[in-house]
Motif scaffolding. Structure first.
Motif, PDB file in Angstrom:
ATOM      1  N   PRO A 142       0.838  -1.215   0.000  1.00  9.86           N
ATOM      2  CA  PRO A 142       0.000   0.000   0.000  1.00  9.86           C
ATOM      3  C   PRO A 142       0.865   1.255   0.000  1.00  9.86           C
ATOM      4  CG  PRO A 142      -0.829  -1.609   1.569  1.00  9.86           C
ATOM      5  CD  PRO A 142       0.501  -2.120   1.108  1.00  9.86           C
ATOM      6  N   PHE A 143       0.234   2.365  -0.328  1.00  7.72           N
ATOM      7  CA  PHE A 143       0.996   3.603  -0.449  1.00  7.72           C
ATOM      8  C   PHE A 143       1.429   4.113   0.913  1.00  7.72           C
ATOM      9  CE2 PHE A 143       1.374   8.245  -0.778  1.00  7.72           C
ATOM     10  CZ  PHE A 143       2.309   8.327  -1.792  1.00  7.72           C
ATOM     11  N   SER A 144       2.704   4.487   1.010  1.00  2.81           N
ATOM     12  CA  SER A 144       3.269   5.104   2.206  1.00  2.81           C
ATOM     13  C   SER A 144       4.095   6.310   1.759  1.00  2.81           C
ATOM     14  CB  SER A 144       4.167   4.122   2.966  1.00  2.81           C
ATOM     15  OG  SER A 144       5.047   4.807   3.850  1.00  2.81           O
ATOM     16  N   TRP A 145       3.731   7.490   2.233  1.00  3.64           N
ATOM     17  CA  TRP A 145       4.499   8.675   1.855  1.00  3.64           C
ATOM     18  C   TRP A 145       5.952   8.553   2.288  1.00  3.64           C
ATOM     19  CZ3 TRP A 145       4.551  12.085  -1.620  1.00  3.64           C
ATOM     20  CH2 TRP A 145       3.416  12.739  -2.077  1.00  3.64           C
ATOM     21  N   PHE A 146       6.178   8.020   3.494  1.00  5.57           N
ATOM     22  CA  PHE A 146       7.552   7.939   3.993  1.00  5.57           C
ATOM     23  C   PHE A 146       8.400   7.051   3.076  1.00  5.57           C
ATOM     24  CE2 PHE A 146      10.917   6.014   6.569  1.00  5.57           C
ATOM     25  CZ  PHE A 146      11.538   7.162   7.059  1.00  5.57           C
ATOM     26  N   ILE A 147       7.880   5.880   2.724  1.00  4.81           N
ATOM     27  CA  ILE A 147       8.640   4.972   1.863  1.00  4.81           C
ATOM     28  C   ILE A 147       8.792   5.567   0.472  1.00  4.81           C
ATOM     29  CG2 ILE A 147       8.660   2.693   0.787  1.00  4.81           C
ATOM     30  CD1 ILE A 147       7.193   1.645   3.262  1.00  4.81           C
ATOM     31  N   ARG A 230      11.673  18.913  -3.822  1.00  2.00           N
ATOM     32  CA  ARG A 230      10.471  19.742  -3.851  1.00  2.00           C
ATOM     33  C   ARG A 230       9.521  19.382  -2.720  1.00  2.00           C
ATOM     34  NH1 ARG A 230       7.223  18.077  -8.457  1.00  2.00           N
ATOM     35  NH2 ARG A 230       5.931  16.982  -6.940  1.00  2.00           N
ATOM     36  N   LEU A 231       9.500  18.100  -2.362  1.00  2.00           N
ATOM     37  CA  LEU A 231       8.602  17.629  -1.309  1.00  2.00           C
ATOM     38  C   LEU A 231       9.216  17.720   0.085  1.00  2.00           C
ATOM     39  CD1 LEU A 231       7.139  14.541  -3.203  1.00  2.00           C
ATOM     40  CD2 LEU A 231       5.964  16.693  -2.713  1.00  2.00           C
ATOM     41  N   GLY A 232      10.422  18.254   0.174  1.00  2.00           N
ATOM     42  CA  GLY A 232      11.030  18.507   1.471  1.00  2.00           C
ATOM     43  C   GLY A 232      11.891  17.407   2.035  1.00  2.00           C
ATOM     44  N   ALA A 233      12.279  16.428   1.214  1.00  2.00           N
ATOM     45  CA  ALA A 233      13.120  15.331   1.708  1.00  2.00           C
ATOM     46  C   ALA A 233      14.563  15.797   1.875  1.00  2.00           C
ATOM     47  CB  ALA A 233      13.064  14.154   0.747  1.00  2.00           C
ATOM     48  N   THR A 234      15.230  15.263   2.874  1.00  2.00           N
ATOM     49  CA  THR A 234      16.644  15.559   3.090  1.00  2.00           C
ATOM     50  C   THR A 234      17.483  14.824   2.051  1.00  2.00           C
ATOM     51  OG1 THR A 234      16.198  15.693   5.467  1.00  2.00           O
ATOM     52  CG2 THR A 234      18.506  15.517   4.796  1.00  2.00           C
ATOM     53  N   PRO A 235      18.448  15.501   1.409  1.00  2.00           N
ATOM     54  CA  PRO A 235      19.282  14.825   0.402  1.00  2.00           C
ATOM     55  C   PRO A 235      19.999  13.606   0.990  1.00  2.00           C
ATOM     56  CG  PRO A 235      19.608  17.202   0.331  1.00  2.00           C
ATOM     57  CD  PRO A 235      18.786  16.923   1.547  1.00  2.00           C
ATOM     58  N   ARG A 236      20.200  12.588   0.183  1.00  2.00           N
ATOM     59  CA  ARG A 236      20.786  11.351   0.684  1.00  2.00           C
ATOM     60  C   ARG A 236      22.273  11.452   0.969  1.00  2.00           C
ATOM     61  NH1 ARG A 236      17.472   7.159  -3.240  1.00  2.00           N
ATOM     62  NH2 ARG A 236      15.437   7.522  -2.272  1.00  2.00           N
ATOM     63  N   ASN A 237      22.928  12.525   0.497  1.00  2.00           N
ATOM     64  CA  ASN A 237      24.334  12.704   0.850  1.00  2.00           C
ATOM     65  C   ASN A 237      24.488  13.349   2.223  1.00  2.00           C
ATOM     66  OD1 ASN A 237      23.500  15.280   0.253  1.00  2.00           O
ATOM     67  ND2 ASN A 237      24.937  15.601  -1.451  1.00  2.00           N
ATOM     68  N   ASP A 238      23.360  13.615   2.865  1.00  2.00           N
ATOM     69  CA  ASP A 238      23.332  14.093   4.239  1.00  2.00           C
ATOM     70  C   ASP A 238      23.104  12.895   5.166  1.00  2.00           C
ATOM     71  OD1 ASP A 238      21.404  14.997   6.610  1.00  2.00           O
ATOM     72  OD2 ASP A 238      22.608  16.745   6.054  1.00  2.00           O
ATOM     73  N   ALA A 239      23.656  12.934   6.363  1.00  4.40           N
ATOM     74  CA  ALA A 239      23.543  11.790   7.287  1.00  4.40           C
ATOM     75  C   ALA A 239      22.085  11.466   7.598  1.00  4.40           C
ATOM     76  CB  ALA A 239      24.309  12.086   8.576  1.00  4.40           C
ATOM     77  N   GLY A 241      19.465  12.202   5.698  1.00  2.00           N
ATOM     78  CA  GLY A 241      18.853  11.678   4.484  1.00  2.00           C
ATOM     79  C   GLY A 241      19.197  10.221   4.257  1.00  2.00           C
ATOM     80  N   LEU A 242      20.444   9.853   4.505  1.00  2.00           N
ATOM     81  CA  LEU A 242      20.859   8.458   4.350  1.00  2.00           C
ATOM     82  C   LEU A 242      20.144   7.571   5.359  1.00  2.00           C
ATOM     83  CD1 LEU A 242      22.644   6.312   3.068  1.00  2.00           C
ATOM     84  CD2 LEU A 242      24.457   6.953   4.694  1.00  2.00           C
ATOM     85  N   ALA A 243      20.028   8.042   6.583  1.00  7.23           N
ATOM     86  CA  ALA A 243      19.344   7.253   7.611  1.00  7.23           C
ATOM     87  C   ALA A 243      17.868   7.050   7.245  1.00  7.23           C
ATOM     88  CB  ALA A 243      19.458   7.952   8.962  1.00  7.23           C
ATOM     89  N   GLN A 244      17.234   8.089   6.729  1.00  3.59           N
ATOM     90  CA  GLN A 244      15.832   7.961   6.311  1.00  3.59           C
ATOM     91  C   GLN A 244      15.695   6.972   5.163  1.00  3.59           C
ATOM     92  OE1 GLN A 244      15.180  12.159   5.592  1.00  3.59           O
ATOM     93  NE2 GLN A 244      13.958  12.385   7.461  1.00  3.59           N
ATOM     94  N   PHE A 245      16.631   7.018   4.224  1.00  4.11           N
ATOM     95  CA  PHE A 245      16.603   6.091   3.090  1.00  4.11           C
ATOM     96  C   PHE A 245      16.737   4.645   3.571  1.00  4.11           C
ATOM     97  CE2 PHE A 245      19.468   3.592   0.301  1.00  4.11           C
ATOM     98  CZ  PHE A 245      18.563   3.294  -0.709  1.00  4.11           C
ATOM     99  N   ARG A 252      10.139  -1.122   3.699  1.00  4.40           N
ATOM    100  CA  ARG A 252       9.571  -1.613   2.432  1.00  4.40           C
ATOM    101  C   ARG A 252       9.877  -3.096   2.230  1.00  4.40           C
ATOM    102  NH1 ARG A 252       8.072  -1.224  -2.879  1.00  4.40           N
ATOM    103  NH2 ARG A 252       9.518  -2.063  -4.407  1.00  4.40           N
ATOM    104  N   VAL A 253      11.123  -3.475   2.424  1.00  4.11           N
ATOM    105  CA  VAL A 253      11.510  -4.879   2.234  1.00  4.11           C
ATOM    106  C   VAL A 253      10.759  -5.780   3.206  1.00  4.11           C
ATOM    107  CG1 VAL A 253      13.414  -6.524   2.445  1.00  4.11           C
ATOM    108  CG2 VAL A 253      13.756  -4.361   1.226  1.00  4.11           C
ATOM    109  N   GLY A 254      10.706  -5.363   4.481  1.00  5.01           N
ATOM    110  CA  GLY A 254      10.000  -6.174   5.470  1.00  5.01           C
ATOM    111  C   GLY A 254       8.520  -6.304   5.156  1.00  5.01           C
ATOM    112  N   TRP A 255       7.916  -5.205   4.725  1.00  5.77           N
ATOM    113  CA  TRP A 255       6.492  -5.203   4.373  1.00  5.77           C
ATOM    114  C   TRP A 255       6.229  -6.144   3.202  1.00  5.77           C
ATOM    115  CZ3 TRP A 255       3.621   0.166   4.230  1.00  5.77           C
ATOM    116  CH2 TRP A 255       2.238  -0.040   4.339  1.00  5.77           C
TER     117      TRP A 255
END
Length: 281
Positions: A142-147, A230-239, A241-245, A252-255
């Motif tokens: 199902p749709f998850s904004w965070f994922i 544009r949606l306000g996500a932290t860039p992945r080259n930031d610590a 952002g990487l942690a969120q990714f 997602r994998v577990g789901w």
């Protein structure tokens, strides 16, 4: 309460030099199970192909509701043209190398009739290779904004459909995007209404090295990054952002594991054969 309104699905097929696949793609739309021909329309926007595409399209003749082959500004431009011509109140697009499963159109139309509150839905798909052999099942969550925001756009584009009103009010596909136009469009849809996932296999998605998103992966990733920014996500080259990714990927994998989302090619093949047998029963 079921709607008495008779819905019509407009399917736009953008194309450029896809003579190897487009005939099978169009047959997958025309050979739908349980629908009257006036319940869907096929709009082909070809960018002036130099291969066998034009001759193939001529052979389809009046089977296509609208067909043009002329130079354009790329896939997004073709989609904008196609949706601008669409007369259906339900919309979707199918790239000229992908396929619809035999009962997809009927199930999509029936869902929108039964659930008038839904404006944006997506199903599951099967990955296939250049020769049409099954690689694996793309059974989604199902749709998850965070994922979606911190991992990737996992909505299978050929298995996604929406109401024409939603497309109109959000401005349609953005010509600024050449590769991630689906992700950008789906994000704007989801900002207005949460999409509904249905565990139905509606598409076969072809994957091969020459494919546009495979060849231009760096550009595709760059456009994805623009959408997340544009949606306000932290860039992945930031610590952060990487942690969120990493967290989004783990969820997602577990789901997907819990939903039996990882299915090998052999099982995907059996599922596809079952769908094809149903189409002739």
């Amino acid at each position: 309460m079921e709607s008495t309104h008779r819905h019509r699905l407009s399917i736009v097929v953008p194309s450029l030099n896809q003579g190897e696949f487009i005939e099978e793609t169009l047959f997958s739309i025309l050979n739908q199970r349980g629908v009257d021909r006036d319940e869907f329309e096929i709009i082909v926007i070809d960018g002036g192909s130099s291969d066998a595409t034009r001759e193939i399209l001529r052979r389809f003749g009046d089977s296509l509701d609208y067909c043009v082959s002329e130079p354009d500004q790329g896939q997004t431009d073709a989609l904008r043209k196609g949706f601008g011509l669409a007369t259906g109140d339900i919309l979707g697009w199918l790239c000229a190398d992908d396929l619809l499963t035999p009962g997809a159109v009927r199930e999509v139309l029936d869902h929108f009739a039964a659930f008038p509150e839904d404006a944006f839905i997506y199903g599951d798909a099967i990955w296939i290779d250049r020769n049409g052999s099954e690689c694996r099942l793309k059974r989604e969550i199902p749709f998850s904004w965070f994922i979606w925001l911190h991992d990737h756009n996992y909505i299978p584009q050929p298995a996604a459909f929406w109401r024409a009103e939603l497309y109109a009010v959000t401005g349609g596909v953005d010509p600024c995007f050449d590769l991630a136009m689906d992700g950008d469009l789906f994000a704007r849809f989801a900002q207005r209404q949460r999409p509904r996932h249905l565990r139905r296999i509606w598409a076969l998605i072809r994957q091969y090295p020459e494919q546009k998103n495979q060849r231009l992966r760096a550009r595709s990733d760059y456009e994805d990054g623009l959408i997340r920014e544009r949606l306000g996500a932290t860039p992945r080259n930031d610590a952060l952002g990487l942690a969120q990714f990493l967290l989004a990927k783990a969820i997602r994998v577990g789901w997907k594991v819990l939903l039996a989302g990882y299915v090998p090619a052999a099982m995907a093949r059996r599922i596809r054969h079952r769908l094809e047998r149903q189409s002739v029963s």
